[in-house]
Design a protein around this motif. Structure first.
Motif, mmCIF file in Angstrom:
data_model
loop_
_atom_site.group_PDB
_atom_site.id
_atom_site.type_symbol
_atom_site.label_atom_id
_atom_site.label_comp_id
_atom_site.label_asym_id
_atom_site.label_seq_id
_atom_site.Cartn_x
_atom_site.Cartn_y
_atom_site.Cartn_z
ATOM 1 N N THR A 221 42.029 72.692 64.321
ATOM 2 C CA THR A 221 40.617 72.689 63.942
ATOM 3 C C THR A 221 40.176 71.253 63.689
ATOM 4 O O THR A 221 40.853 70.519 62.957
ATOM 5 C CB THR A 221 40.410 73.534 62.666
ATOM 6 N N ALA A 222 39.061 70.864 64.298
ATOM 7 C CA ALA A 222 38.555 69.491 64.135
ATOM 8 C C ALA A 222 37.852 69.373 62.790
ATOM 9 O O ALA A 222 36.996 70.190 62.448
ATOM 10 C CB ALA A 222 37.594 69.166 65.267
ATOM 11 N N LEU A 223 38.236 68.339 62.015
ATOM 12 C CA LEU A 223 37.715 68.216 60.655
ATOM 13 C C LEU A 223 36.672 67.116 60.497
ATOM 14 O O LEU A 223 35.724 67.259 59.737
ATOM 15 C CB LEU A 223 38.874 67.921 59.693
ATOM 16 N N GLY A 224 36.889 65.987 61.151
ATOM 17 C CA GLY A 224 35.965 64.868 60.937
ATOM 18 C C GLY A 224 36.314 63.713 61.847
ATOM 19 O O GLY A 224 37.227 63.797 62.669
ATOM 20 N N ILE A 225 35.550 62.629 61.687
ATOM 21 C CA ILE A 225 35.805 61.401 62.452
ATOM 22 C C ILE A 225 36.253 60.334 61.463
ATOM 23 O O ILE A 225 35.609 60.119 60.424
ATOM 24 C CB ILE A 225 34.531 60.961 63.212
ATOM 25 N N GLY A 226 37.356 59.684 61.770
ATOM 26 C CA GLY A 226 37.904 58.669 60.864
ATOM 27 C C GLY A 226 37.172 57.344 60.989
ATOM 28 O O GLY A 226 36.388 57.148 61.921
ATOM 29 N N PRO A 227 37.432 56.403 60.068
ATOM 30 C CA PRO A 227 36.770 55.094 60.117
ATOM 31 C C PRO A 227 37.105 54.310 61.380
ATOM 32 O O PRO A 227 36.386 53.384 61.755
ATOM 33 C CB PRO A 227 37.307 54.359 58.880
ATOM 34 N N ASP A 228 38.194 54.694 62.046
ATOM 35 C CA ASP A 228 38.580 54.038 63.304
ATOM 36 C C ASP A 228 38.074 54.828 64.509
ATOM 37 O O ASP A 228 38.448 54.533 65.653
ATOM 38 C CB ASP A 228 40.107 53.898 63.381
ATOM 39 N N GLY A 229 37.240 55.842 64.273
ATOM 40 C CA GLY A 229 36.682 56.637 65.372
ATOM 41 C C GLY A 229 37.583 57.769 65.805
ATOM 42 O O GLY A 229 37.228 58.536 66.700
ATOM 43 N N SER A 230 38.750 57.890 65.190
ATOM 44 C CA SER A 230 39.690 58.948 65.585
ATOM 45 C C SER A 230 39.159 60.318 65.166
ATOM 46 O O SER A 230 38.313 60.442 64.274
ATOM 47 C CB SER A 230 41.060 58.703 64.934
#
Ligand code: BTN
Length: 255
Positions: A221-230
């Motif tokens: 399940t996709a949770l979010g986008i990290g500060p590095d765009g991951s």
């Protein structure tokens, strides 16, 4: 301010052409090449990107980074996906237009925009290319899971007029995002861009399958986008999120 655009009648690939020009002589920041007839377009992961003449807009924008650290340059493709999403959404009021991480734009699960960035290593310039299905008819779709502005709006606009409309919005939004990204030295949190990316990203909250660069497939399940765009993914059977830096995502509900 409107950005000047060089329209080319026909070209192999706007990305290849802009990189070629940059190799000959450094091009000004935000040089824009566009065509409605790209004969040998390049897609992500070594794929091709093709469209009948007049059916799609191919545009490439040269970004000459000044204060963006090299390890943050990859984020420019996410910025381009967001700019394309917003421009397409403005032309399709009421339709669900979202980004599929990292940078595809979908309308109700069907792909309307693809983004590919290429770096010219000698000068450090980044050429950000977007292919936007504009006047493409149902019969011209490269795959049944694609769509276009003409199909979604039901409008019969002139190909160039449709392309001009979406291009104007795309370039204005991309210029704004790149300026803020530069000012924040490539920090998508400090610039406020991460929140905008997350708000536009239809992948978040979805069950997805991700094909990793080595070919391995994982689901979660996709949770979010990290500060590095991951993409932060809760992989099935695991308690802790995994940061996905690159991969080909499939939204499982559209399978
Ligand atoms: C994808 O595979 O989704 C990315 C497609 C990117 C296509 C665009 S069209 C303009 C630019 N020139 C190219 O050759 N490719 C990009």
């Amino acid at each position: 301010m409107t950005t000047p655009v060089e329209w080319i009648e026909r070209v192999e690939s706007t990305n290849v052409e802009l990189v070629r020009r940059e190799r000959i002589a450094p091009q000004p920041h935000f040089t824009v090449l566009a065509t409605l007839d790209q004969t040998s377009g390049r897609g992500r992961l070594g794929r091709t990107w093709s469209a009948a003449p007049g059916a799609a807009l191919a545009v490439s924008v040269l970004v000459r980074p000044e204060s963006i650290p090299p390890d943050r340059l990859g984020l420019l493709t996410l910025l381009a996906g967001l700019a394309a999403r917003d421009s397409v959404a403005a032309l399709l009021p009421g339709r669900p237009v979202s980004v599929k991480w990292p940078n595809d734009v979908l309308v109700a699960g069907r792909k309307i925009v693809g983004v590919l960035a290429e770096v010219e290593p000698r000068t450090g310039a980044v050429v950000v290319g977007a292919g936007i299905n504009t006047a493409m008819t149902q019969a011209q779709l490269p795959v049944p899971t694609a769509t276009s502005l003409a199909i979604e709006s039901g409008e019969q606009a002139e190909p160039r007029e449709l392309a001009d409309r979406v291009l104007t919005g795309f370039l204005a939004r991309l210029a704004d995002l790149v300026e803020r990204f530069e000012a924040a030295r490539g920090d998508i949190d400090a610039s406020g861009i991460r929140a905008e990316l997350e708000a536009a990203c239809g992948t978040l909250g979805e069950r997805v399958s991700v094909q990793l660069p080595g070919g391995t497939r994982i689901a979660g399940t996709a949770l979010g986008i990290g500060p590095d765009g991951s993409l932060s993914l809760r992989v099935d059977g695991s308690e802790h999120p995994t940061a996905i830096l690159a991969g080909d995502v499939t939204h499982l509900r559209y399978q």
